[in-house]
Design a protein around this motif. Structure first.
Motif, mmCIF file in Angstrom:
data_model
loop_
_atom_site.group_PDB
_atom_site.id
_atom_site.type_symbol
_atom_site.label_atom_id
_atom_site.label_comp_id
_atom_site.label_asym_id
_atom_site.label_seq_id
_atom_site.Cartn_x
_atom_site.Cartn_y
_atom_site.Cartn_z
ATOM 1 N N ARG A 371 10.024 9.337 4.739
ATOM 2 C CA ARG A 371 9.947 7.968 4.471
ATOM 3 C C ARG A 371 11.661 7.857 4.914
ATOM 4 O O ARG A 371 12.245 6.911 5.030
ATOM 5 C CB ARG A 371 9.902 8.237 2.636
ATOM 6 N N GLY A 373 12.148 7.835 7.671
ATOM 7 C CA GLY A 373 12.342 6.896 9.520
ATOM 8 C C GLY A 373 12.358 5.670 8.538
ATOM 9 O O GLY A 373 13.409 4.831 9.529
ATOM 10 N N VAL A 374 12.335 5.599 7.828
ATOM 11 C CA VAL A 374 12.881 3.932 7.560
ATOM 12 C C VAL A 374 13.712 3.456 7.792
ATOM 13 O O VAL A 374 14.271 2.207 8.310
ATOM 14 C CB VAL A 374 12.135 3.653 5.851
ATOM 15 N N GLN A 376 16.084 4.837 9.954
ATOM 16 C CA GLN A 376 16.361 5.785 10.689
ATOM 17 C C GLN A 376 16.200 4.936 12.518
ATOM 18 O O GLN A 376 15.316 4.450 12.205
ATOM 19 C CB GLN A 376 15.592 7.117 10.319
#
Lengths: 541, 179
Positions: A371, A373-374, A376
């Motif tokens: 999560r 990564g959203v 990033q």
């Protein structure tokens, strides 16, 4: 004719039904929502990819749609009323945190003059807390804290290494504060009396909000209703909305309830010797207010004018979080459906400058997953490879603060609008007061400071949403008190004005503490039910 | 008197989710996000839009030693969510976003040049914190990592862990839990 009617099948109704049926009373439980079959109607056996388009809420069918069940709120005073209308009520979706109120909670109103003095003290409740903890199965650690009494606990769940590290740092910086593992209604070690009901130990799936086919967490469907069922004394009707309580002025007692069929809209009446209102705080007030007669022109058991007043919730949505640096060589396995708890310290071991009462924190320190990564930047193979590894440890915690009982925070019946069954809509007029606003500011500052002292980075503090309701801990609309002129219920949860009417859901609470209230509703319901049985046997009601 | 709380539906949903999270007390306790595996009979996106969506998703999460977004059925699941779940407001936002990317000429570029366009778009939109794009990226990631391929081939998932081990040793090769 039944011996007893219990309105509502959730946390409180389930307990009332269990105790009444086990004592031999033929009991009717009336649920306004649909029937739910323990196990068969749950979605907890499915992997994420096996579910159909129920994005973000695999338990969507458990939460009530406002468009089907509207209510109104005072302009500028948002109140988010989160309900579960189905068999088992919110005992299916609750967060399972289970804490006793303490001696200081039962003395708080007397001490600082807010609300009505509780007509009971901790000692009155302690044996009933024991009783419900033993049956429900509450996991926790023994701590010896005066503001958070210990109970009959199953083995505690374990803190992560980072949570232990946070505990050490926190308690070193503030010897007045403690961090403990959360106390929760999960079978960490199922006992024979749990297994008899088909319940087994927690499997650490953390799919609780979808219902648990293993019965590992306590709910009406996994525990109290099956226990009531096996007595042979239980009848359940669903899809039946209680319109009002029938009152007989000749005897001064309730004789039963008027019900509207949710599907056919046909009316019918059920009769019983004693009525338990466990419809949850706001509907319980709604039913009483809608039960008007010549003897009670402003609603049943409302000679005090306190019905609907003193509405409370817990201050919530007050989170803070941050990255917890280091410890990359460790991870966790399994999904613990529980977190840590920092019991109240304000006005216990540390003063508060400008408010009374206090708050506790619930949280966890766990490693991030994909999560992160959203937010990033990045796409492609490298981005994907980066998200394959566990992320940094993250500390997240939320505060729960006590709200004062105030008569102006109230539920009334809407003067003109009705729902599709012709029942007047609930109108909610409830706002934060000065004490709450000061508490919120201090709570947020405390949260930030604790994260800073623990060495967290990227700290954020959630802005409070400014309203109420999202604690999902409504309380107080038919509160207990010593004086019939100012309160609705006596020390037995019995209506001052109607001796065979009992209220044991959140409506009965004279103050809220800052602890999650469900365990208190359980204990109150078991206690009230046992008094009702005793009074019936003695011919007093 | 309002008939509702006065907060928009999405904010309310977010608040409810965070409320559940906070009372659960566990950062890993977010409700699992479910997704659609079956392609619906009727698509939400036009074939041209669907092609753009599939290309963007697969550039975000390409096939490597494990399946990529297309392999995992992310575009089909995304479309199904639009059909079955999304509010009209979100439907419009996502359609506009796909049109914007398509309009920038993604599919007319040679395949080797497409990732650069998506990478720049991602950097710009995240920097500006464009809510529609953030939601889009969240959806693509969610649909991938909670797909069978994403959860079990790229990462690890156990439906029934059976126990709680709060402090296990890991190495640089350890894969994260999908949930």
């Amino acid at each position: 004719m039944f011996d007893a009617i219990v309105v509502g099948s959730g946390m409180s109704g389930g307990w009332a039904a269990k105790e009444l049926t086990e004592k031999g009373l033929k009991t009717l439980v009336i649920e306004r929502g649909q029937h739910i079959e323990h196990g068969a109607d749950y979605t907890d056996s499915l992997s994420p990819w096996e579910q159909c388009y129920a994005f973000s809420t695999a338990n969507k069918h458990f939460w009530v749609r406002d468009s089907d069940h509207p209510y109104s709120v005072e302009e500028g005073k948002p109140f988010m009323w989160i309900r579960g209308y189905h068999l088992g009520g919110r005992s299916l979706m609750w967060a399972r945190q289970s804490y006793r109120l303490s001696p200081m909670d039962f003395e708080a109103n007397l001490k600082d003059g807010h609300g009505s003095d509780w007509p009971i003290r901790y000692e009155d409740m302690a044996p009933w807390y024991d009783h419900v903890e033993h049956f429900a199965g509450i996991s926790g650690s023994t701590e010896g804290l005066p503001q958070l009494p210990d109970g009959q606990f199953l083995p505690p769940m374990e803190l992560t290494g980072t949570e232990k590290d946070f505990k050490e740092k926190l308690e070193a910086a503030w010897p007045t504060r403690k961090l403990i593992i959360g106390r929760c209604a999960h079978l960490t070690k199922a006992q024979p009396h749990h297994e008899e009901l088909g319940r087994i130990s927690c499997q650490y799936r953390s799919l609780c909000e979808r219902g648990c086919s293993f019965g590992s967490y306590f709910s009406s469907l996994s525990a109290t209703l099956p226990a009531a069922e096996r007595t042979g004394n239980l009848t359940i009707v669903t899809d039946s909305i209680v319109h009002s309580i029938v009152y007989d002025p000749k005897t001064g007692k309730a004789t039963g309830v008027r019900v509207i069929d949710a599907n056919t809209k046909q009316g019918r009446t059920y009769e019983a010797k004693v009525v338990f209102l466990c419809a949850s705080t706001i509907p319980t007030a709604q039913i009483l207010l809608n039960s008007k007669s010549e003897a009670f022109p402003t609603g049943l058991a409302n000679r005090s004018d306190a019905v609907g007043r003193y509405l409370m919730d817990h201050l919530s949505g007050l989170g803070a979080g941050g990255t917890y640096p280091g410890f990359e060589g460790h991870y966790h396995h399994g999904r613990r459906p529980n977190g840590f708890y920092i019991p109240r310290y304000r006005n216990v071991t540390e003063p508060a400058e400008d408010f009374v009462r206090g708050y506790g924190f619930q949280g966890g320190v766990m490693r991030d997953n994909w999560r992160r990564g959203v937010s990033q930047p990045g796409v492609g193979a490298e981005f994907k490879a980066g998200l394959r590894a566990p992320g940094p440890w993250r500390l997240g915690m939320g505060g729960f603060g006590e709200m004062l009982p105030r008569p102006t925070n109230r539920v009334t019946l809407h003067p003109t609008k009705t729902d599709k069954w012709g029942i007047p809509l609930v109108h909610i007029d409830c706002a934060l007061g000065d004490n709450e606003k000061k508490m919120i500011a201090r709570l947020q500052a405390d949260a930030k400071e604790m994260l800073e002292r623990a060495g967290c980075t990227d700290i954020y503090v959630n802005k409070h949403y400014g309203g109420l309701g999202l604690g999902i801990h409504e309380m107080g609309t038919a509160h207990m008190g010593r004086d019939p002129k100012t309160s609705v219920l006596n020390k037995y949860n019995q209506a001052h004005d109607v001796p065979n009417l009992f209220v044991t859901d959140g409506a009965c609470m004279a103050s809220s503490g800052c602890q999650n209230p469900s365990l208190s509703y359980m204990a109150m319901s078991a206690r009230g039910a046992n008094f009702a049985v005793q009074f019936l046997r003695e011919g007093r009601i | 008197m309002n008939s509702l709380s006065g907060l928009p539906a999405l904010d309310r949903r977010t608040l409810i989710r965070s409320a559940i999270l906070l009372v659960g007390g566990s950062v890993a306790g977010l409700p699992d996000i479910a997704l659609a595996a079956d392609a619906p009979a009727k698509r939400f996106f036009t074939p041209a839009q669907f092609a753009v969506l599939a290309e963007v998703a697969d550039i975000m999460i390409p096939r490597t030693d494990t399946p990529g977004a297309k392999d995992a059925g992310v575009p089909e699941a995304f479309d199904s969510l639009m059909t079955n779940w999304a509010s009209p407001q979100h439907q419009a936002q996502f359609r506009a976003l796909i049109d914007e990317i398509g309009g920038a000429g993604l599919l007319s570029l040679p395949a080797a040049e497409r990732p650069a366009l998506v990478r720049k778009l991602d950097a710009d939109k995240l920097k500006a914190w464009d809510p529609a794009y953030v939601r889009f990226k969240e959806l693509v990631l969610t649909l991938y990592y909670l797909s069978e391929a994403g959860a079990t081939k790229e990462l690890r998932y156990e439906l029934i862990p059976g126990k709680w081990e709060p402090w296990t040793e890991v190495t640089a090769d350890t894969r994260a839990w999908a949930a």
